[in-house]
Write an enzyme that holds these catalytic residues in place. Sequence first.
Site, PDB file in Angstrom:
ATOM      1  N   LYS A 186      36.945   5.581  56.299  1.00  0.00           N
ATOM      2  CA  LYS A 186      36.173   5.403  57.326  1.00  0.00           C
ATOM      3  C   LYS A 186      37.231   4.754  58.419  1.00  0.00           C
ATOM      4  CE  LYS A 186      34.013   1.089  55.625  1.00  0.00           C
ATOM      5  NZ  LYS A 186      32.639   0.574  55.460  1.00  0.00           N
ATOM      6  N   LYS A 208      31.293   9.835  62.142  1.00  0.00           N
ATOM      7  CA  LYS A 208      30.710   8.890  61.616  1.00  0.00           C
ATOM      8  C   LYS A 208      29.274   8.627  62.633  1.00  0.00           C
ATOM      9  CE  LYS A 208      31.245   4.452  58.948  1.00  0.00           C
ATOM     10  NZ  LYS A 208      29.862   3.807  59.522  1.00  0.00           N
TER      11      LYS A 208
END
Length: 549
Positions: A408, A229
């Site tokens: 996430k 990410k």
Amino acid sequence: MLQFAELLDRLSLEPRRLAKEALLVRYLKQASDPDRGYAMAALTGDLSFKNAKPALLRALISERTDPRLFELSYDFVGDLSETIALMWPTDPDGEVGYAPALKEVVEALETATRSDLPGLIAGWLDALDETGRWALLKLIAGGLRVGVSARLAKTAIARLGGFQPDDVEEVWHGLTPPYVALFEWAEGRAGPPQTQDPAPFRPVMLAHPLDEEKDIATLEADTFAVEWKWDGIRVQAASGVDEDGQRVARLYSRTGDDISRAFPDVVERLSFNAALDGELLVIKDGLVRPFSDLQKRLNRKTAGPKLLKEYPAAIRAYDLLSWNGEDLRPLPFIERRGHLEAFLRELNDPKIELSPFVCVTSWDEIAGARRSPESHLARDDAVAVEGLMLKRRDAPYVPGRPKGQWFKWKRQPHLIDAVLMYAQRGHGKRSSFYSDYTFGVWRQNDGGHEELVPVGKAYFGFTDEELKEIDRFVRNNTVNRFGPVREVKHDQVTGLVFEVAFEGLNRSPRHKSGLAMRFPRISRIRWDKPPSQADRIESLKVLLNATVA
């Protein structure tokens, strides 16, 4: 306008999402075109008026009332629209005048000159009641703050037509207010709105935060592909050829805003017939630069040659949504990934590169990569990682935040103890509370004395009960006022200490401390800690030097 005012009033007082949705659906059934379309545009942030600004509203009320009284009232109420609506002088024995339709208001605001606006707005304010004035001012100032997201507004339109919110998302970005074709479709009077745009925005798929206890215990690690990410902004790069054979290329933010003009160096490379999902970063000499470098190019209408040279932008691609006219979104993620790799090999552009998978297979390995990305990446890339993305290998690409498909897992935030220095009232439901906080850490000034220097601002991270406690502290310990801002007593003995969580630090010449925090929020209130024991600027500088070369 009165229908719209009643809707906003009811929405502002209703905390339940389903009840808000029901209010919206009822309004859409009762209101007529184009008023309901303009109402939805206002709720979704698709209305703005270039000449009508809050400064104009301040000037109007200052002409009608005592300016000092207005400033004191605004400080007490905390909301500009509400303050003006309550203070606007009217004849107590007079009758409310003609209330304009929402269509009249919107179209007049869009076409009126700057010199015509004061008289126009004043006339409407004279004619409306308090709720109508409040709604009008909210419409003009923007940011309605009535607890309705763009997604909820689109969901209400979908409920009106008996179809799914994703169906509305799919066509939304090809439409403009007042969305007449959309309502014709919702009411069964026409088919779905069609667009001939060769480079349309496609609603993005989002992830849920990973629950470290629940999700890790119930999910199989090998069902997920793991990606980095990156610490940039999510973008969609779309390009195609129109009916005249002309190339159309656009770069969109994740919310569908066209940011192409700010990044011409990226757009000029979109010479394909495809749509990419990826992360926009500043990459110079092969090295990923800090997010602060990317910020220098964000929110700009254009980018000059100097900016393009100093902060060159590039994309790290995550996903391929369409290619040569084929919609790839229904395919499993791992198949789309294969298409993406083939597409990028064919493209062979160093400014649009593949975001690599993280080679891990177990939860222990995934946790290790999250904790120490430098064990998998070069130092500059590792610094630019803010966590991991976990995507089911069989997941299609669908709009919104579907449950259980993408997760996430961000890196642990940094923590410091800082002292509350200033407080300001919030907006909407928080307009009566001091809920926006500026905090600082200690340093030694040129005279050798200890002083607090501001290092960040935050307005979330605390509960409603904690907000009341902080608000009480602010009111009882105010030592100065600067308009709507209160200075709170802060010395070595008296003060309120916050544990502040943040994602990272950047150098910033605009701030007195020379530092700017990324995504600061209040982690907890340190009632147990005296201000003298809060952190010092030196500890932040050590962290900055460790993370920013």
